[in-house]
Design an enzyme around this catalytic site. Structure first.
Site, PDB file in Angstrom:
ATOM      1  N   GLY A 125     -37.280 -34.804   4.489  1.00 50.48           N
ATOM      2  CA  GLY A 125     -36.496 -35.629   5.421  1.00 50.48           C
ATOM      3  C   GLY A 125     -35.304 -34.904   6.003  1.00 50.48           C
ATOM      4  O   GLY A 125     -34.365 -35.519   6.510  1.00 50.48           O
ATOM      5  N   LYS A 155     -23.989 -36.064  15.172  1.00 45.59           N
ATOM      6  CA  LYS A 155     -23.218 -34.888  15.618  1.00 45.59           C
ATOM      7  C   LYS A 155     -23.525 -34.514  17.056  1.00 45.59           C
ATOM      8  O   LYS A 155     -22.663 -34.011  17.780  1.00 45.59           O
ATOM      9  CB  LYS A 155     -23.440 -33.694  14.701  1.00 45.59           C
ATOM     10  CG  LYS A 155     -24.890 -33.346  14.425  1.00 45.59           C
ATOM     11  CD  LYS A 155     -25.339 -33.908  13.114  1.00 45.59           C
ATOM     12  CE  LYS A 155     -26.840 -33.827  12.964  1.00 45.59           C
ATOM     13  NZ  LYS A 155     -27.291 -34.065  11.608  1.00 45.59           N
ATOM     14  N   GLY A 203     -23.550 -33.203   5.732  1.00 50.32           N
ATOM     15  CA  GLY A 203     -24.131 -34.253   4.889  1.00 50.32           C
ATOM     16  C   GLY A 203     -23.134 -34.922   3.970  1.00 50.32           C
ATOM     17  O   GLY A 203     -22.188 -35.557   4.415  1.00 50.32           O
ATOM     18  N   VAL A 233     -21.259 -34.069   9.714  1.00 53.12           N
ATOM     19  CA  VAL A 233     -21.068 -32.649   9.397  1.00 53.12           C
ATOM     20  C   VAL A 233     -21.257 -32.416   7.901  1.00 53.12           C
ATOM     21  O   VAL A 233     -20.561 -33.019   7.076  1.00 53.12           O
ATOM     22  CB  VAL A 233     -19.667 -32.169   9.817  1.00 53.12           C
ATOM     23  CG1 VAL A 233     -19.501 -30.688   9.511  1.00 53.12           C
ATOM     24  CG2 VAL A 233     -19.416 -32.443  11.291  1.00 53.12           C
ATOM     25  N   GLU A 253     -17.918 -38.831   9.285  1.00 46.34           N
ATOM     26  CA  GLU A 253     -18.048 -37.942   8.116  1.00 46.34           C
ATOM     27  C   GLU A 253     -19.469 -37.422   7.917  1.00 46.34           C
ATOM     28  O   GLU A 253     -19.693 -36.255   7.609  1.00 46.34           O
ATOM     29  CB  GLU A 253     -17.596 -38.684   6.852  1.00 46.34           C
ATOM     30  CG  GLU A 253     -17.587 -37.842   5.602  1.00 46.34           C
ATOM     31  CD  GLU A 253     -16.535 -36.745   5.683  1.00 46.34           C
ATOM     32  OE1 GLU A 253     -16.951 -35.586   5.858  1.00 46.34           O
ATOM     33  OE2 GLU A 253     -15.328 -37.027   5.568  1.00 46.34           O
ATOM     34  N   THR A 256     -34.125 -42.447   7.715  1.00 47.47           N
ATOM     35  CA  THR A 256     -33.677 -41.835   6.456  1.00 47.47           C
ATOM     36  C   THR A 256     -32.272 -42.298   6.090  1.00 47.47           C
ATOM     37  O   THR A 256     -32.015 -42.767   4.981  1.00 47.47           O
ATOM     38  CB  THR A 256     -33.687 -40.291   6.610  1.00 47.47           C
ATOM     39  OG1 THR A 256     -34.989 -39.889   7.027  1.00 47.47           O
ATOM     40  CG2 THR A 256     -33.326 -39.596   5.319  1.00 47.47           C
ATOM     41  N   ILE A 292     -20.869 -33.700   2.001  1.00 47.50           N
ATOM     42  CA  ILE A 292     -19.572 -33.049   1.735  1.00 47.50           C
ATOM     43  C   ILE A 292     -18.477 -33.746   2.548  1.00 47.50           C
ATOM     44  O   ILE A 292     -18.598 -33.855   3.764  1.00 47.50           O
ATOM     45  CB  ILE A 292     -19.614 -31.553   2.134  1.00 47.50           C
ATOM     46  CG1 ILE A 292     -20.693 -30.809   1.357  1.00 47.50           C
ATOM     47  CG2 ILE A 292     -18.250 -30.908   1.928  1.00 47.50           C
ATOM     48  CD1 ILE A 292     -20.856 -29.344   1.788  1.00 47.50           C
ATOM     49  N   LYS A 300     -22.072 -29.118  14.692  1.00 46.02           N
ATOM     50  CA  LYS A 300     -21.169 -29.393  13.559  1.00 46.02           C
ATOM     51  C   LYS A 300     -19.957 -28.470  13.603  1.00 46.02           C
ATOM     52  O   LYS A 300     -18.824 -28.910  13.384  1.00 46.02           O
ATOM     53  CB  LYS A 300     -21.938 -29.205  12.250  1.00 46.02           C
ATOM     54  CG  LYS A 300     -23.028 -30.252  12.051  1.00 46.02           C
ATOM     55  CD  LYS A 300     -23.965 -29.868  10.916  1.00 46.02           C
ATOM     56  CE  LYS A 300     -25.057 -30.903  10.715  1.00 46.02           C
ATOM     57  NZ  LYS A 300     -26.148 -30.450   9.851  1.00 46.02           N
TER      58      LYS A 300
END
Ligand code: NAP
Ligand code: HSE
Length: 429
Positions: free
Chosen positions: A189, A107, A136, A134, A131, A14, A138, A207
């Site tokens: 997904g 993670k 997705g 944690v 990045e 994915t 953001i 996370k």
């Protein structure tokens, strides 16, 4: 003209396929913004013949991710395979030892080995960025390590697992069963290869432990996260909570106190009208309280191809621009040990009990709560067809979890409580 930045991407699922698409489709944008071309030298996955919905014939292929990580034509190793150990860790270590920068969405690996990998990166003059690991899409890691670097962080809180939020909101809004909502999340997904990582709260705990490390300058302490998944949440709880103006979320809260690091990742009730209560589907939200900035709220897609690949590319672009920030926002050797402490902040609790429908049953429960110092704020008994037991909901005044646990331990001895009571904290956010 600067040299191109050459990527080696291990994992073409994915997230990996999403990253390949961005590099191909946005080549001109990436070059304009970073001042250099961003290219893919080679890729790796288990099955070379699988159609990934994106052309791969322009790139070299390695069956072995470690070989990919150490290729001469790879500047940045992009680890998108997953798994806390195994090939992901071996290839990340190999890349760092070879002085190559690493970008990962993993993670699980960082929650278990983040400290040593961060140190390995520093020892070899490389950077290790995460990045995408944690929340997705953001940019919470960047916000904490860079934009909020002048703050003492007082609390980090949030909904950090899209799958759980999706399942809980679909159960509430569409009246789906847990299994139906789970299947939908799978189709989008969202799920980890081992779904228990999601629904068991482990992924969100990973996370939270990473955010705590950056926020409080502490060593990653995943083992210290008090974890509870969403398996204990029934459709009944979702309906009853909604009836009282709440929604149920898998909520993480972390604080560093004089006693140690408090980290909880548990299903909680939040006011339905609050920003956290309004959070729908796979969306994540992270709330940070800083001593100078006050409260920051970040909201966005927590999983899926585009949002996660977007976060991976944010790290790649930092490296392309020459921005080199340490993994946890400070040298790994300066991260303080932070022994786990039980959360002691008092909160109201939601209790659902099945009581035997006979005289004095409610009084016995009230007495047990009273003896433990737990005061009742509101209570309801619902009409019921069952002649023998009655569903009862209690909202307590603020109390500590330990006082509540003391009361719960006595419930069985009352002889009037059927089934284990459900107890969920109410976070008045
Ligand atoms: P995925 O769809 O399951 O893809 C994993 C990929 O890794 C596959 O292409 C697989 O190859 C490859 N792979 C597995 N073992 C390998 C090995 N030994 N050697 C070479 N390749 C190997 O996973 P994903 O959802 O993209 O997730 C990747 C990472 O991103 C994980 O760490 C995950 O936790 C993290 N993440 C995912 C999301 C999300 O929304 N999906 C969000 C944030 C973070 P084959 O395809 O040939 O089997
Ligand atoms: N399984 C994870 C989730 C993917 O549902 O949030 C994003 O990390």
């Amino acid at each position: 003209m600067s040299q191109p930045l050459r990527l080696g991407i291990a994992g073409l699922g994915t997230v990996g396929a999403g990253v390949v698409k961005i590099v191909r489709q946005k080549a001109a944008l990436l070059e304009t913004r970073s001042g250099r071309k961003v290219e893919i030298s080679a890729v790796s996955a288990r099955n070379r013949d699988k159609d990934r919905g994106v052309p791969l014939s322009d790139y070299g292929w390695e069956d072995d991710p470690v070989a990919l990580a150490t290729r001469d034509d790879v500047d940045v190793f992009v680890e998108l395979m997953g798994g806390s150990d195994g090939p992901a860790k071996a290839a990340t270590e190999a890349a760092l030892k070879a002085g190559k920068d690493v970008v990962t969405a993993n993670k699980a690996m960082l929650a278990h080995h983040g400290q040593e990998l961060a140190q390995l990166a520093e020892d070899n003059g490389a950077v290790l960025r995460f990045e995408a690991a944690v929340a997705g899409g953001i940019p919470i890691i960047k916000s904490l390590t860079e934009g909020l670097a002048g703050n003492e962080i007082e609390r980090v809180m949030g909904v950090m697992n899209g799958t759980c939020n999706y399942i809980l909101t679909r159960m509430e809004d569409a009246g789906l069963s847990y299994d139906e909502a789970f299947a939908e999340a799978d189709g989008l997904g969202y799920l980890e290869a081992d779904p228990n990582l999601d629904v068991g709260g482990i992924d969100a705990g990973h996370k939270l432990s990473l955010l705590s490390s950056i926020a409080f300058g502490t060593q990653v302490n995943f083992a210290g996260v008090e974890l509870e998944g969403i398996g204990c949440v029934s459709i009944e709880d979702i309906r009853q909570a909604a009836d009282m103006g709440y929604r149920i979320k898998l909520l993480g809260v972390a604080r560093l106190t004089g006693r140690g690091l408090e980290q909880t990742m548990t299903p909680c009730l939040v006011p339905a009208s609050s920003p956290l209560g309004q959070l729908q589907g796979g969306t994540n939200m992270v709330v940070v309280d800083g001593d100078q900035v006050g409260q920051i709220v970040l909201r966005g897609a927590g999983a899926g191809e585009g949002p996660t690949a977007s976060a991976v590319m944010g790290d790649v672009m930092d490296i392309a621009r020459g921005l080199r920030v340490t993994t946890f926002g400070q040298p790994a050797a300066t991260l303080k040990p932070a022994p786990a402490a039980k959360a002691t902040v008092a909160a109201p609790f939601y209790l659902r009990l099945n009581l035997q429908d006979k005289p004095g049953a409610m009084a016995k429960v009230a007495a047990v709560l009273g003896e433990a110092g737990v005061s009742i704020d509101r209570m309801r008994q619902y009409s019921h067809d069952d002649q023998t037991t009655a569903p009862v909901l209690i909202v307590t005044h603020k109390t500590t979890r330990s006082a509540l646990d003391e009361a719960l331990a006595q419930m069985g001895a009352t002889g009037v409580v059927s089934d284990d009571p459900v107890a969920l904290r109410i976070e008045e956010v």
